[in-house]
Motif scaffolding. Structure first.
Motif, PDB file in Angstrom:
ATOM      1  N   ARG A 130      -9.155   4.784  10.819  1.00 49.16           N
ATOM      2  CA  ARG A 130      -9.292   3.628   9.929  1.00 49.16           C
ATOM      3  C   ARG A 130      -8.456   3.819   8.670  1.00 49.16           C
ATOM      4  NH1 ARG A 130     -15.326   1.870   8.814  1.00 49.16           N
ATOM      5  NH2 ARG A 130     -14.135   0.307   7.651  1.00 49.16           N
ATOM      6  N   ASP A 131      -8.400   5.037   8.154  1.00 49.84           N
ATOM      7  CA  ASP A 131      -7.583   5.313   6.979  1.00 49.84           C
ATOM      8  C   ASP A 131      -6.101   5.073   7.281  1.00 49.84           C
ATOM      9  OD1 ASP A 131      -7.136   6.502   4.260  1.00 49.84           O
ATOM     10  OD2 ASP A 131      -6.076   7.994   5.458  1.00 49.84           O
ATOM     11  N   LEU A 132      -5.669   5.498   8.469  1.00 45.20           N
ATOM     12  CA  LEU A 132      -4.278   5.275   8.871  1.00 45.20           C
ATOM     13  C   LEU A 132      -3.989   3.787   9.050  1.00 45.20           C
ATOM     14  CD1 LEU A 132      -3.818   8.251  11.336  1.00 45.20           C
ATOM     15  CD2 LEU A 132      -2.571   7.901   9.208  1.00 45.20           C
ATOM     16  N   ASP A 133      -4.987   3.017   9.519  1.00 46.37           N
ATOM     17  CA  ASP A 133      -4.807   1.565   9.600  1.00 46.37           C
ATOM     18  C   ASP A 133      -4.463   0.990   8.232  1.00 46.37           C
ATOM     19  OD1 ASP A 133      -5.244   1.299  12.320  1.00 46.37           O
ATOM     20  OD2 ASP A 133      -7.415   1.023  12.114  1.00 46.37           O
ATOM     21  N   GLY A 134      -5.184   1.447   7.208  1.00 40.64           N
ATOM     22  CA  GLY A 134      -4.917   0.963   5.859  1.00 40.64           C
ATOM     23  C   GLY A 134      -3.539   1.369   5.366  1.00 40.64           C
ATOM     24  N   ARG A 135      -3.132   2.599   5.677  1.00 41.57           N
ATOM     25  CA  ARG A 135      -1.810   3.056   5.247  1.00 41.57           C
ATOM     26  C   ARG A 135      -0.704   2.255   5.927  1.00 41.57           C
ATOM     27  NH1 ARG A 135      -1.948   9.682   4.992  1.00 41.57           N
ATOM     28  NH2 ARG A 135      -3.927   9.903   3.861  1.00 41.57           N
ATOM     29  N   ALA A 151      -0.932  -0.791   7.085  1.00 41.81           N
ATOM     30  CA  ALA A 151      -0.923  -2.146   6.537  1.00 41.81           C
ATOM     31  C   ALA A 151      -0.205  -2.195   5.195  1.00 41.81           C
ATOM     32  CB  ALA A 151      -2.356  -2.656   6.390  1.00 41.81           C
ATOM     33  N   LYS A 152      -0.470  -1.200   4.342  1.00 45.05           N
ATOM     34  CA  LYS A 152       0.181  -1.177   3.032  1.00 45.05           C
ATOM     35  C   LYS A 152       1.678  -0.941   3.166  1.00 45.05           C
ATOM     36  CE  LYS A 152       0.028   0.946  -1.549  1.00 45.05           C
ATOM     37  NZ  LYS A 152       1.503   1.029  -1.625  1.00 45.05           N
ATOM     38  N   ALA A 153       2.054   0.026   4.014  1.00 46.96           N
ATOM     39  CA  ALA A 153       3.477   0.324   4.196  1.00 46.96           C
ATOM     40  C   ALA A 153       4.212  -0.868   4.801  1.00 46.96           C
ATOM     41  CB  ALA A 153       3.637   1.558   5.084  1.00 46.96           C
ATOM     42  N   ALA A 189       3.432  -4.050   4.349  1.00 45.08           N
ATOM     43  CA  ALA A 189       3.595  -5.037   3.275  1.00 45.08           C
ATOM     44  C   ALA A 189       4.713  -4.619   2.317  1.00 45.08           C
ATOM     45  CB  ALA A 189       2.271  -5.204   2.519  1.00 45.08           C
ATOM     46  N   ASP A 190       4.763  -3.325   1.989  1.00 40.26           N
ATOM     47  CA  ASP A 190       5.827  -2.833   1.101  1.00 40.26           C
ATOM     48  C   ASP A 190       7.188  -2.971   1.766  1.00 40.26           C
ATOM     49  OD1 ASP A 190       3.928  -2.193  -0.749  1.00 40.26           O
ATOM     50  OD2 ASP A 190       3.832  -0.062  -0.219  1.00 40.26           O
ATOM     51  N   PHE A 191       7.230  -2.759   3.093  1.00 38.54           N
ATOM     52  CA  PHE A 191       8.485  -2.866   3.835  1.00 38.54           C
ATOM     53  C   PHE A 191       9.083  -4.270   3.705  1.00 38.54           C
ATOM     54  CE2 PHE A 191      10.883  -3.851   7.704  1.00 38.54           C
ATOM     55  CZ  PHE A 191      11.754  -2.776   7.777  1.00 38.54           C
ATOM     56  N   ALA A 192       8.220  -5.269   3.746  1.00 43.49           N
ATOM     57  CA  ALA A 192       8.694  -6.654   3.663  1.00 43.49           C
ATOM     58  C   ALA A 192       9.207  -7.004   2.276  1.00 43.49           C
ATOM     59  CB  ALA A 192       7.568  -7.614   4.058  1.00 43.49           C
ATOM     60  N   ALA A 193       8.779  -6.218   1.258  1.00 43.12           N
ATOM     61  CA  ALA A 193       9.143  -6.552  -0.118  1.00 43.12           C
ATOM     62  C   ALA A 193      10.268  -5.687  -0.664  1.00 43.12           C
ATOM     63  CB  ALA A 193       7.913  -6.416  -1.021  1.00 43.12           C
ATOM     64  N   THR A 194      10.798  -4.756   0.148  1.00 44.57           N
ATOM     65  CA  THR A 194      11.848  -3.870  -0.327  1.00 44.57           C
ATOM     66  C   THR A 194      13.102  -4.018   0.515  1.00 44.57           C
ATOM     67  OG1 THR A 194      10.973  -2.084   1.069  1.00 44.57           O
ATOM     68  CG2 THR A 194      10.209  -2.181  -1.218  1.00 44.57           C
ATOM     69  N   GLU A 195      14.121  -3.291   0.122  1.00 45.65           N
ATOM     70  CA  GLU A 195      15.375  -3.329   0.872  1.00 45.65           C
ATOM     71  C   GLU A 195      16.116  -2.008   0.675  1.00 45.65           C
ATOM     72  OE1 GLU A 195      18.008  -5.608  -2.564  1.00 45.65           O
ATOM     73  OE2 GLU A 195      17.246  -6.754  -0.866  1.00 45.65           O
ATOM     74  N   GLY A 196      17.165  -1.812   1.445  1.00 49.10           N
ATOM     75  CA  GLY A 196      17.980  -0.602   1.307  1.00 49.10           C
ATOM     76  C   GLY A 196      17.301   0.642   1.835  1.00 49.10           C
ATOM     77  N   GLU A 222       5.492   7.476  11.457  1.00 48.67           N
ATOM     78  CA  GLU A 222       4.740   8.730  11.346  1.00 48.67           C
ATOM     79  C   GLU A 222       3.240   8.456  11.417  1.00 48.67           C
ATOM     80  OE1 GLU A 222       3.881  12.155   7.970  1.00 48.67           O
ATOM     81  OE2 GLU A 222       5.777  11.039   7.924  1.00 48.67           O
ATOM     82  N   TYR A 223       2.787   7.405  10.700  1.00 49.74           N
ATOM     83  CA  TYR A 223       1.373   7.050  10.731  1.00 49.74           C
ATOM     84  C   TYR A 223       0.922   6.670  12.142  1.00 49.74           C
ATOM     85  CZ  TYR A 223       1.751   6.792   5.618  1.00 49.74           C
ATOM     86  OH  TYR A 223       1.947   7.072   4.305  1.00 49.74           O
TER      87      TYR A 223
END
Length: 406
Positions: free
Chosen positions: A12-17, A19-21, A23-30, A42-43
């Motif tokens: 469950r903890d990895l599910d949260g990680r 999900a967060k990663a 969301a961050d992936f969609a908001a970043t670049e490069g 890795e998760y």
């Protein structure tokens, strides 16, 4: 062996990680996207391994139940004791150490400006290390007083752009307003500044046997290498004069220059400097940094009857925290053999400047020249830092306190 409940919680903890990663992936670049993609993979790999383990654990627990027993959760492992030195944080436990290889780089994380646990710089998958500054490089050795008193921050930039307060352009026109008239306008006195990140580094030759010896490496890293960097950083924070790097506070043309009036002693000077900072910057100063000889003279002050006056109470003078710094020493222009060194004092609001780190102090091993033929190696210690001075008038410097030293 872990219990099924522990494995469920980890999944469950990895599910949260994930999900967060995601969301961050969609908001970043490069490059940040590449790092996030690797973290997500890795998760997911860890999740698959846990899912495979879960089947075996459930089967084992079911067998225990069928036999009339009650499956127990695995005992909680004792948390590892906090390491005492920076070298131990870098090298890890002695039992698991197998030596450094050429090109190995060991890096420590740094605290953010709020002094909370270490800042995550957006590179998932890294393990943040929590450590206390080792006693042998703080409590019992050289003093890094001024640098240690400044707030710390991290940066990803090579050049930090910021605004510093320009007292000459500040105008407060706030006043009572009469209906039908134009309201007064105040002017904010700010000017754009920049400070560059500077690399501070040094090398040390070592024998190949030392590179494989945990005990010797701990001594080298803690004392000679990292302490050497810290000494240089502390000096740069006050006296740095690199046009393409760190400009120290004492080299900033905007700070207040104090002079010792006739009849004043050191205690009088500090109190007047405290007032100067408040009047010219609007901030109440928090610290007074001084050379150890100056601090010594304060503590040895006596009245006419030879009794100690005890000017410094609980580490404070005029409610200012007293901090000693070896770099608050100058040199008089030599005109005669009677000229002596000068020792200074700096009254300041410690949040008026910030010490930034781009690359925290790290250790790397390599070869220089023909060292390979002599079973030698070179250890390099380096870090990348910058100093931002936002409120120059929050610093008042007295270059000559009148203390002669010993």
């Amino acid at each position: 062996m872990k219990s099924s409940l522990q494995i469920h919680n980890e999944i469950r903890d990895l599910d949260g990680r994930i999900a967060k990663a995601t969301a961050d992936f969609a908001a970043t670049e490069g490059d940040a996207r590449d790092a996030l993609r690797d973290a997500i993979n890795e998760y997911k790999g860890e999740q698959k391994a846990l899912s495979d383990m879960l089947g075996d654990v459930l089967a084992a627990e079911d067998e225990v139940r069928r036999g009339g027993g009650v499956p127990l959760a695995a005992g909680t492992l004792e948390a590892p004791k906090s390491q005492r030195t920076l070298a131990e944080e870098l090298l890890g436990p002695r039992d698991g150490f197998s030596g450094l290889e050429f090109g190995d780089k060991l890096t420590l994380d740094v605290r953010d400006a709020s002094d909370k646990p270490y800042t995550n710089l957006g590179l998932p998958g890294q393990t943040q290390i929590d450590y206390d500054l080792p006693r042998q490089t703080s409590d019992l050795s050289f003093q890094f007083g001024f640098l240690d008193s400044l707030p710390k921050g991290t940066t990803a930039a090579d050049v930090i752009q910021y605004f510093s307060k320009d007292e000459s352009k500040y105008s407060n026109a706030a006043a009572a307003w009469t209906a039908g008239s134009e309201k007064p306008s105040s002017a904010m006195g700010w000017k754009q500044e920049s400070c560059q990140v500077e690399t501070i580094a040094h090398l040390m030759p070592v024998l190949e046997q030392q590179v494989k010896d945990w005990g010797q490496l701990r001594s080298l890293i803690d004392v000679e290498l990292l302490m050497g960097l810290r000494l240089s950083e502390a000096k740069a924070a006050l006296l740095g004069a690199n046009a393409n790097g760190i400009t120290g506070v004492l080299k900033n043309a905007g700070i207040i220059t104090a002079t010792k009036a006739a009849g004043d002693d050191l205690v009088d000077c500090v109190r007047k400097m405290k007032t100067d900072v408040l009047l010219k910057s609007g901030f109440n100063p928090t610290h007074v940094a001084m050379h150890p000889y100056v601090a010594e003279s304060l503590e040895l002050m006596k009245d006419k009857n030879g009794r100690y006056i005890e000017q410094v109470i609980n580490g404070k003078l005029w409610a200012l925290t007293v901090t000693e710094d070896l770099n608050l020493a100058g040199k008089k222009t030599v005109k005669s053999e009677n000229d002596t060194d000068t020792y200074g004092a700096l009254v300041y609001w410690n949040a008026a400047a910030t010490w930034f780190t781009k690359e925290t102090d790290s250790i790397q091993v390599g070869l220089v020249g023909n060292q390979f033929a002599y079973n030698e190696a070179t250890i390099r210690a380096e870090g990348r830092h910058a100093l931002k001075v936002t409120y120059p008038k929050a610093f008042a410097y007295l270059a000559d306190t009148g203390v002669a030293g010993r």
